[in-house]
Write an enzyme that holds these catalytic residues in place. Structure first.
Site, PDB file in Angstrom:
ATOM      1  N   CYS A 114      19.539  51.623  33.645  1.00 48.29           N
ATOM      2  CA  CYS A 114      19.285  52.720  34.599  1.00 48.29           C
ATOM      3  C   CYS A 114      19.450  54.099  33.952  1.00 48.29           C
ATOM      4  O   CYS A 114      18.853  55.077  34.388  1.00 48.29           O
ATOM      5  CB  CYS A 114      20.228  52.600  35.788  1.00 48.29           C
ATOM      6  SG  CYS A 114      20.124  50.992  36.556  1.00 48.29           S
ATOM      7  N   HIS A 277      19.329  58.885  39.614  1.00 53.91           N
ATOM      8  CA  HIS A 277      18.642  57.603  39.438  1.00 53.91           C
ATOM      9  C   HIS A 277      18.581  56.945  40.815  1.00 53.91           C
ATOM     10  O   HIS A 277      19.575  56.911  41.547  1.00 53.91           O
ATOM     11  CB  HIS A 277      19.415  56.735  38.446  1.00 53.91           C
ATOM     12  CG  HIS A 277      19.120  55.281  38.593  1.00 53.91           C
ATOM     13  ND1 HIS A 277      17.834  54.780  38.531  1.00 53.91           N
ATOM     14  CD2 HIS A 277      19.938  54.214  38.828  1.00 53.91           C
ATOM     15  CE1 HIS A 277      17.880  53.474  38.717  1.00 53.91           C
ATOM     16  NE2 HIS A 277      19.139  53.109  38.903  1.00 53.91           N
ATOM     17  N   ASN A 307      14.027  50.670  43.397  1.00 57.53           N
ATOM     18  CA  ASN A 307      14.753  51.064  42.186  1.00 57.53           C
ATOM     19  C   ASN A 307      13.906  50.668  40.976  1.00 57.53           C
ATOM     20  O   ASN A 307      13.711  49.483  40.713  1.00 57.53           O
ATOM     21  CB  ASN A 307      16.108  50.342  42.200  1.00 57.53           C
ATOM     22  CG  ASN A 307      16.946  50.583  40.966  1.00 57.53           C
ATOM     23  OD1 ASN A 307      16.451  51.017  39.935  1.00 57.53           O
ATOM     24  ND2 ASN A 307      18.222  50.263  41.063  1.00 57.53           N
TER      25      ASN A 307
END
Ligand code: UT7
Length: 350
Positions: A114, A277, A307
């Protein structure tokens, strides 16, 4: 010493929209559960055969390069962040170099999950500041939909992820009012296994440990890396202890944002936009409340794209810029947290 500025930015998401209700066909979940726990309404899935992590990266990079006013042949270094590479090796950097017919430049692959985009941006920033390169392409792309467990067993992870890509071109600037002010990178490997995909990998699986190497037959020698039993036991999918990750994420996000602001003698009120993020809308909202940021200061698009790991920040940054939410001179903070654990922030003046 010059600073690095983002001279061009681009994003790409596949056309195929996959709603929460589309997931019901495969697993025991509900639209309500997914929206309540994550904020996600839908995500995009790449075309099964036509699109790869690299091809999506190429789409985003093409736009970024065009917006920077240069050609692919003028790029002198590539940094490519992904956890969904087309091949186990070589990495996507060289595949993009080939696809875009670039010169025989360096291509570096970043595997920081991430935080991948901020790590990649930070590496590129150092090369620009040192004067080594003038046009660096930073790409982040993920094709998650190819490697998820679509049964109920994998629902806590599968409902979260989506596919997409983002890219920026970094160039040097002597303008003291523009560019990347600082980047801040962190890791703590103590929790490496609570958000991880263990296989294929060279760690010894339990059945490998049970035998002496001399007792292995030919088939077993060839199955240490990837075996039928791994697939039969669903060991080829990502694993996550969601609540444990959530707990650390809401601590590290605010800390790394404040680290960036403090390092530059700035405050949260100076921020035009904070782009976290896109891990979970609830995490972003928690961070927003903790830092007392108003709604206009935080950009989220996880509702539409899920995501997308390394790609989520450049996709969100690109969208925010395209919507006119970021103008020249605006202070923008990028922040990420995820598997590793790794976490990072970057503070920049657009
Ligand atoms: O970007 C990488 C970094 N990752 C993150 O930052 C993720 C951080 N963690 C999270 O976002 C959240 O933990 C999740 C969204 C993954 C999960 O939400 P949660 O509120 O922590 O749920 P949970 O894992 O504690 O599960 C609660 C219940 C369980 O059922 P029982 O044991 O209470 O009966 C799960 O089995 O929800 C169940 N569950 C689901 N139910 C319906 C888990 N996934 C689903 C699902 N649909 N998709």
């Amino acid at each position: 010493m010059p600073r690095s500025k983002i001279a061009g930015i681009g994003m790409y998401v596949p056309k195929n929209v996959f709603t929460n209700n589309d997931l019901l066909k495969f697993m025991d979940t509900t639209d309500e559960w997914i929206q309540e726990r994550t904020g996600i309404k839908e995500r995009r899935y790449a075309d099964r055969t036509e699109e790869t992590t690299t091809t999506m990266g190429v789409e985003a990079a093409t736009i970024a390069i065009e917006r920077a006013g240069i050609t692919p042949q003028e790029i002198d270094f590539i940094v490519f962040a992904t956890i969904c590479p087309d091949y186990y090796f070589p990495g996507c950097g060289v595949l993009l170099q080939r696809a875009m017919k670039m010169k025989e430049i360096g291509a570096l692959d970043v595997r920081n999950q991430c935080s991948g985009f901020i790590y990649a941006l930070s590496v590129a920033d150092q090369f620009i500041k040192s004067g080594m390169y003038k046009n660096i392409l930073v790409v982040a792309s993920e094709k998650h939909s190819f490697g998820l467990d679509f049964s109920t067993r994998g629902r806590n992870i599968t409902v979260i992820f989506g596919d997409g890509a983002g890219a920026v071109v970094l160039q040097p600037t002597e303008d003291v009012n523009r560019g990347i002010l600082s980047t801040h990178l962190h890791s703590d490997g103590n929790n490496a296994e609570i958000l991880a995909m263990y296989n294929p990998g060279t760690h010894a699986n339990h059945w490998v440990k049970e035998k002496k190497l001399a007792d292995f037959d030919e088939a077993e020698m060839g199955e240490m890396f990837m075996s039928h039993s791994m697939i039969d036991n669903a060991q080829n999918f990502p694993n996550m202890d969601g609540p444990a990750v959530f707990k650390v994420a809401v601590e590290k996000f605010p800390a790394v944002i404040m680290e960036a602001l403090t390092a530059n003698n700035l405050q949260t009120t100076d921020l035009k936009l904070m782009i976290p993020h896109q891990a979970n809308l609830r995490i972003s909202q928690f961070v927003q409340r903790k830092l007392k940021l108003n709604d206009d200061q935080v950009y989220n698009n996880i509702q539409k794209f899920g995501n997308t790991t390394a790609a989520s920040i450049p996709i969100a940054l690109c969208e925010a810029w395209e919507q006119g939410k970021i103008k020249e001179g605006d202070l923008v903070c990028l922040a990420a947290f995820g598997s590793g654990f790794t976490w990072a922030s970057a503070l920049l003046k657009w």
